[in-house]
Design an enzyme around this catalytic site. Structure first.
Site, PDB file in Angstrom:
ATOM      1  N   LEU A  36      51.106  -4.306 116.821  1.00 58.11           N
ATOM      2  CA  LEU A  36      50.524  -4.375 117.934  1.00 58.11           C
ATOM      3  C   LEU A  36      49.124  -4.498 117.643  1.00 58.11           C
ATOM      4  N   PHE A  78      57.447 -13.356 110.970  1.00 61.44           N
ATOM      5  CA  PHE A  78      56.380 -13.945 111.515  1.00 61.44           C
ATOM      6  C   PHE A  78      54.997 -13.143 111.511  1.00 61.44           C
ATOM      7  N   THR A  97      47.181  -8.572 105.488  1.00 57.04           N
ATOM      8  CA  THR A  97      48.438  -8.775 106.200  1.00 57.04           C
ATOM      9  C   THR A  97      49.226  -9.958 105.610  1.00 57.04           C
ATOM     10  N   THR A 129      52.914 -22.400 107.691  1.00 51.38           N
ATOM     11  CA  THR A 129      52.146 -23.436 108.393  1.00 51.38           C
ATOM     12  C   THR A 129      52.065 -24.679 107.493  1.00 51.38           C
ATOM     13  N   ASP A 130      51.745 -25.552 108.332  1.00 50.50           N
ATOM     14  CA  ASP A 130      51.567 -27.230 107.743  1.00 50.50           C
ATOM     15  C   ASP A 130      49.974 -27.155 106.989  1.00 50.50           C
ATOM     16  N   GLU A 131      49.134 -25.912 107.552  1.00 49.62           N
ATOM     17  CA  GLU A 131      47.676 -25.971 107.129  1.00 49.62           C
ATOM     18  C   GLU A 131      47.519 -25.753 105.524  1.00 49.62           C
ATOM     19  N   TYR A 155      42.476 -18.433 106.157  1.00 45.47           N
ATOM     20  CA  TYR A 155      43.633 -18.269 106.797  1.00 45.47           C
ATOM     21  C   TYR A 155      44.836 -19.072 106.124  1.00 45.47           C
ATOM     22  N   LYS A 159      48.128 -17.926 103.638  1.00 47.45           N
ATOM     23  CA  LYS A 159      49.499 -18.256 103.966  1.00 47.45           C
ATOM     24  C   LYS A 159      50.236 -19.085 102.642  1.00 47.45           C
ATOM     25  N   PRO A 210      34.589 -25.291 124.674  1.00 44.46           N
ATOM     26  CA  PRO A 210      33.772 -25.677 123.363  1.00 44.46           C
ATOM     27  C   PRO A 210      34.524 -26.233 122.499  1.00 44.46           C
ATOM     28  N   ARG A 219      46.092 -32.914 115.610  1.00 41.78           N
ATOM     29  CA  ARG A 219      47.052 -31.815 115.433  1.00 41.78           C
ATOM     30  C   ARG A 219      48.597 -32.481 115.821  1.00 41.78           C
ATOM     31  N   PRO A 301      33.467 -24.541 110.505  1.00 41.53           N
ATOM     32  CA  PRO A 301      33.189 -24.637 108.857  1.00 41.53           C
ATOM     33  C   PRO A 301      34.683 -24.882 108.169  1.00 41.53           C
TER      34      PRO A 301
HETATM   35  P1  NAD Z   1      50.241 -14.256 116.544  1.00 46.32           P
HETATM   36  O1  NAD Z   1      48.978 -13.997 116.154  1.00 46.32           O
HETATM   37  O2  NAD Z   1      50.298 -14.528 118.121  1.00 46.32           O
HETATM   38  O3  NAD Z   1      51.133 -12.934 116.441  1.00 46.32           O
HETATM   39  C1  NAD Z   1      51.263 -12.291 115.164  1.00 46.32           C
HETATM   40  C2  NAD Z   1      52.269 -10.963 115.347  1.00 46.32           C
HETATM   41  O4  NAD Z   1      51.952 -10.274 114.219  1.00 46.32           O
HETATM   42  C3  NAD Z   1      51.151 -10.165 116.485  1.00 46.32           C
HETATM   43  O5  NAD Z   1      52.487  -9.573 117.381  1.00 46.32           O
HETATM   44  C4  NAD Z   1      50.873  -8.751 115.481  1.00 46.32           C
HETATM   45  O6  NAD Z   1      50.619  -7.769 116.225  1.00 46.32           O
HETATM   46  C5  NAD Z   1      51.548  -8.861 114.526  1.00 46.32           C
HETATM   47  N1  NAD Z   1      51.008  -8.488 113.233  1.00 46.32           N
HETATM   48  C6  NAD Z   1      49.743  -8.765 112.760  1.00 46.32           C
HETATM   49  N2  NAD Z   1      49.421  -7.840 111.486  1.00 46.32           N
HETATM   50  C7  NAD Z   1      50.713  -7.236 111.588  1.00 46.32           C
HETATM   51  C8  NAD Z   1      50.898  -6.262 110.491  1.00 46.32           C
HETATM   52  N3  NAD Z   1      50.116  -5.838 109.284  1.00 46.32           N
HETATM   53  N4  NAD Z   1      52.394  -5.551 110.503  1.00 46.32           N
HETATM   54  C9  NAD Z   1      52.968  -6.008 111.735  1.00 46.32           C
HETATM   55  N5  NAD Z   1      52.669  -6.694 112.500  1.00 46.32           N
HETATM   56  C10 NAD Z   1      51.273  -7.457 112.533  1.00 46.32           C
HETATM   57  O7  NAD Z   1      50.877 -15.352 115.776  1.00 46.32           O
HETATM   58  P2  NAD Z   1      51.723 -16.709 116.032  1.00 46.32           P
HETATM   59  O8  NAD Z   1      50.995 -17.727 116.496  1.00 46.32           O
HETATM   60  O9  NAD Z   1      52.831 -16.032 116.830  1.00 46.32           O
HETATM   61  O10 NAD Z   1      52.184 -16.896 114.523  1.00 46.32           O
HETATM   62  C11 NAD Z   1      53.221 -16.496 114.012  1.00 46.32           C
HETATM   63  C12 NAD Z   1      53.728 -16.907 112.524  1.00 46.32           C
HETATM   64  O11 NAD Z   1      53.661 -18.255 112.815  1.00 46.32           O
HETATM   65  C13 NAD Z   1      52.479 -16.507 111.617  1.00 46.32           C
HETATM   66  O12 NAD Z   1      52.949 -16.357 110.406  1.00 46.32           O
HETATM   67  C14 NAD Z   1      51.590 -17.676 111.507  1.00 46.32           C
HETATM   68  O13 NAD Z   1      51.036 -18.062 110.369  1.00 46.32           O
HETATM   69  C15 NAD Z   1      52.661 -18.926 111.834  1.00 46.32           C
HETATM   70  N6  NAD Z   1      52.194 -20.133 112.205  1.00 46.32           N
HETATM   71  C16 NAD Z   1      51.773 -20.147 113.737  1.00 46.32           C
HETATM   72  C17 NAD Z   1      51.505 -21.348 114.253  1.00 46.32           C
HETATM   73  C18 NAD Z   1      50.953 -21.334 115.439  1.00 46.32           C
HETATM   74  O14 NAD Z   1      50.596 -22.678 116.069  1.00 46.32           O
HETATM   75  N7  NAD Z   1      50.751 -20.385 116.353  1.00 46.32           N
HETATM   76  C19 NAD Z   1      51.768 -22.635 113.700  1.00 46.32           C
HETATM   77  C20 NAD Z   1      52.040 -22.588 112.224  1.00 46.32           C
HETATM   78  C21 NAD Z   1      52.535 -21.301 111.648  1.00 46.32           C
HETATM   79  O1  TDX Z   2      37.665 -23.551 120.851  1.00 52.17           O
HETATM   80  C1  TDX Z   2      38.124 -24.358 120.201  1.00 52.17           C
HETATM   81  N1  TDX Z   2      37.663 -25.535 119.922  1.00 52.17           N
HETATM   82  C2  TDX Z   2      38.149 -26.314 119.495  1.00 52.17           C
HETATM   83  O2  TDX Z   2      37.543 -27.524 119.192  1.00 52.17           O
HETATM   84  C3  TDX Z   2      39.428 -23.861 119.622  1.00 52.17           C
HETATM   85  C4  TDX Z   2      40.099 -22.522 119.658  1.00 52.17           C
HETATM   86  C5  TDX Z   2      39.712 -24.802 118.863  1.00 52.17           C
HETATM   87  N2  TDX Z   2      39.326 -26.017 118.451  1.00 52.17           N
HETATM   88  C6  TDX Z   2      40.032 -27.109 117.746  1.00 52.17           C
HETATM   89  C7  TDX Z   2      40.291 -26.774 116.428  1.00 52.17           C
HETATM   90  C8  TDX Z   2      41.567 -27.608 115.973  1.00 52.17           C
HETATM   91  O3  TDX Z   2      41.114 -28.899 115.578  1.00 52.17           O
HETATM   92  O4  TDX Z   2      41.387 -27.387 118.311  1.00 52.17           O
HETATM   93  C9  TDX Z   2      42.216 -27.364 117.179  1.00 52.17           C
HETATM   94  C10 TDX Z   2      43.354 -26.309 117.418  1.00 52.17           C
HETATM   95  O5  TDX Z   2      42.548 -25.053 117.362  1.00 52.17           O
HETATM   96  P1  TDX Z   2      43.347 -24.026 117.090  1.00 52.17           P
HETATM   97  O6  TDX Z   2      44.021 -23.791 118.481  1.00 52.17           O
HETATM   98  O7  TDX Z   2      42.545 -22.790 116.785  1.00 52.17           O
HETATM   99  O8  TDX Z   2      44.666 -24.070 115.928  1.00 52.17           O
HETATM  100  P2  TDX Z   2      44.283 -24.449 114.416  1.00 52.17           P
HETATM  101  O9  TDX Z   2      43.205 -24.127 114.005  1.00 52.17           O
HETATM  102  O10 TDX Z   2      44.922 -26.075 114.351  1.00 52.17           O
HETATM  103  O11 TDX Z   2      45.727 -23.795 113.791  1.00 52.17           O
HETATM  104  C11 TDX Z   2      46.837 -23.306 114.737  1.00 52.17           C
HETATM  105  O12 TDX Z   2      47.979 -24.111 114.244  1.00 52.17           O
HETATM  106  C12 TDX Z   2      48.418 -23.822 112.740  1.00 52.17           C
HETATM  107  C13 TDX Z   2      47.194 -22.012 114.642  1.00 52.17           C
HETATM  108  O13 TDX Z   2      46.174 -21.180 115.053  1.00 52.17           O
HETATM  109  C14 TDX Z   2      47.483 -21.204 113.125  1.00 52.17           C
HETATM  110  O14 TDX Z   2      48.289 -20.225 113.257  1.00 52.17           O
HETATM  111  C15 TDX Z   2      48.751 -22.355 112.662  1.00 52.17           C
HETATM  112  O15 TDX Z   2      49.083 -22.140 111.275  1.00 52.17           O
END
Ligand code: NAD
Ligand code: TDX
Length: 363
Positions: A36, A78, A97, A129-131, A155, A159, A210, A219, A301
């Site tokens: 949490l 996750f 983490t 992630t694809d990143e 980040y 990963k 922003p 994306r 950046p």
């Molecule tokens: P999120 O940030 O919404 O949730 C992360 C969760 O992990 C939270 O509930 C947090 O409390 C928990 N957490 C963080 N550190 C912890 C720890 N040390 N121990 C236990 N719990 C912990 O993330 P999300 O967007 O749901 O992403 C989930 C997974 O998917 C991640 O591994 C992320 O890298 C991957 N991912 C996300 C996206 C995306 O678009 N959101 C895309 C590709 C991959």
């Molecule tokens: O304020 C913003 N302005 C902006 O232009 C934010 C928050 C993002 N952006 C741009 C940056 C990216 O090109 O939008 C795009 C998406 O940004 P995010 O939502 O921050 O996602 P991204 O950085 O692409 O990463 C997401 O996808 C891959 C997730 O956060 C990651 O956890 C996942 O691995």
């Protein structure tokens, strides 16, 4: 019947996964382990029965061992620090983490499933992630599973490190692992620091949207439920030791997503006069375009230019395909946020507000 341990199950994708799993596999037992953090929210699991919640850190190896000993046969991982901007401002938590935490889980799985359990059937599924593949040029082929890793942010580097550790525990110790690398998820319960929910909520409050750089970063947008189904397919039929890319098949420049969002907000206000009462500061409340809030700010950046997913492998081996297009799923997502204002107001209180004020005030 399976018994799942879902780490990070109170976060965005984890909570959607737990909800999906309860619907699809009601007889399975599910334990959610979540620390949490600011991104984790117990309320994301409200209304679900048959889910045990454990408030703990993935680095608590003894606790994880105890949970695995309770009969868990499937761990879906996750839990992570997931926001690129936060990793730029403070990388330490990402190493703690994503790298140390994942390694701690692997050690626990090895101890309980391999050493004590004499290799009883098990699966360690790692969500990535694809990143990790870095950035594509406009004409480059999409990321596939053999694309060399080239992470550009703290980040994605963290990963990438976790992916390598998972792979190593398979090749070295025989742990039964699978990994999925997916693109940008969107949908309900996404924390409002990521592009879509942040811009939506800003538009509702008349705050600037922003846009980093020229707004033309691309994306591949993946609806979170499609992602959950992709993981389900890999758990059911994925080959051990393999990685699978999961995409949404919707490569879009940020500006297209932002313009779609602005137009959808304007249309929602036009259709429902009550929205103007609820959100009087929105330009749409006064009949003005939400797009008037678009503001170019300093680029992130190391901002990756383009991500794209080649999903040939998961489609060919497991029959995966995204179920619906961006337009429909985006509309549903917008409707969810409009209908769940108490949820996002609650999660935006506290640490989030102060972080945004610190990091966005001067941009
Ligand atoms: P999120 O940030 O919404 O949730 C992360 C969760 O992990 C939270 O509930 C947090 O409390 C928990 N957490 C963080 N550190 C912890 C720890 N040390 N121990 C236990 N719990 C912990 O993330 P999300 O967007 O749901 O992403 C989930 C997974 O998917 C991640 O591994 C992320 O890298 C991957 N991912 C996300 C996206 C995306 O678009 N959101 C895309 C590709 C991959
Ligand atoms: O304020 C913003 N302005 C902006 O232009 C934010 C928050 C993002 N952006 C741009 C940056 C990216 O090109 O939008 C795009 C998406 O940004 P995010 O939502 O921050 O996602 P991204 O950085 O692409 O990463 C997401 O996808 C891959 C997730 O956060 C990651 O956890 C996942 O691995």
């Amino acid at each position: 019947m399976a018994k799942l341990l879902v780490t990070g199950g109170a976060g965005f994708i984890g909570a959607n996964f737990v909800r999906y799993w309860r619907r699809q596999h009601p007889s399975d037992a599910v334990i959610v382990l979540d620390a949490l953090t600011y991104a984790g929210n117990r309320a994301n699991l409200d209304g679900l029965d048959g889910v045990d919640f454990v408030h703990a850190d993935i680095r608590d190896e003894a606790r994880v061992c105890d949970l695995l000993r309770s009969g868990v046969d499937t761990l879906v991982h996750f839990a992570a620090e997931s926001h690129v901007d936060r990793s730029i401002h403070g990388p330490d938590a990402f190493i703690d983490t994503n790298v140390v935490g994942t390694h701690s889980l692997l050690k626990a799985a090895r101890k309980v499933w391999l050493d004590e359990g004499a290799g009883r059937p098990h699966r360690f599924h790692h969500v990535s992630t694809d990143e990790v593949y870095g950035s594509l040029g406009p004409a480059d082929p999409a990321f596939h599973e053999a694309t060399p890793y080239a992470p550009n942010s703290p980040y994605s580097a963290s990963k990438a490190a976790s992916d390598h550790l998972v792979r190593a525990y398979h090749h070295t110790y025989g742990l039964q692992v699978t990994t999925t690398n997916c693109s940008n998820n969107y949908g309900p319960y996404q924390f409002p620091e990521k592009l879509i929910p942040l811009f939506l909520i800003n538009a509702l409050h008349g705050r600037p949207l922003p846009i980093y750089g020229d707004g033309m970063n691309v994306r591949d947008w993946l609806y979170v439920e499609d992602h959950c189904r992709g993981i389900e397919l890999v758990l059911a039929g994925g080959r051990i030791g393999e990685t699978y890319n999961i995409g949404g098949g919707e490569e879009l420049p940020n500006m297209v997503v932002i313009d779609t969002l602005c137009a959808a907000v304007d249309a929602a206000f036009a259709a429902d006069p009550d929205l103007a009462r609820r959100f009087p500061d929105a330009p749409a409340a006064a009949g003005r375009a939400s797009a008037s809030l678009k503001t170019y700010v300093t680029d992130r950046p190391g901002h990756d230019r383009r991500y794209a997913i080649d999903e040939t492998k998961i489609r060919g081996e497991l029959g995966y395909r995204a179920a619906h297009g961006f337009e429909q799923r985006f509309a549903e997502t917008l409707a969810w946020y409009l209908a769940n204002e108490p949820w996002w107001r609650a999660v935006m209180d506290g640490s989030y507000k102060s972080w945004v004020e610190r990091n966005y005030a001067t941009r």
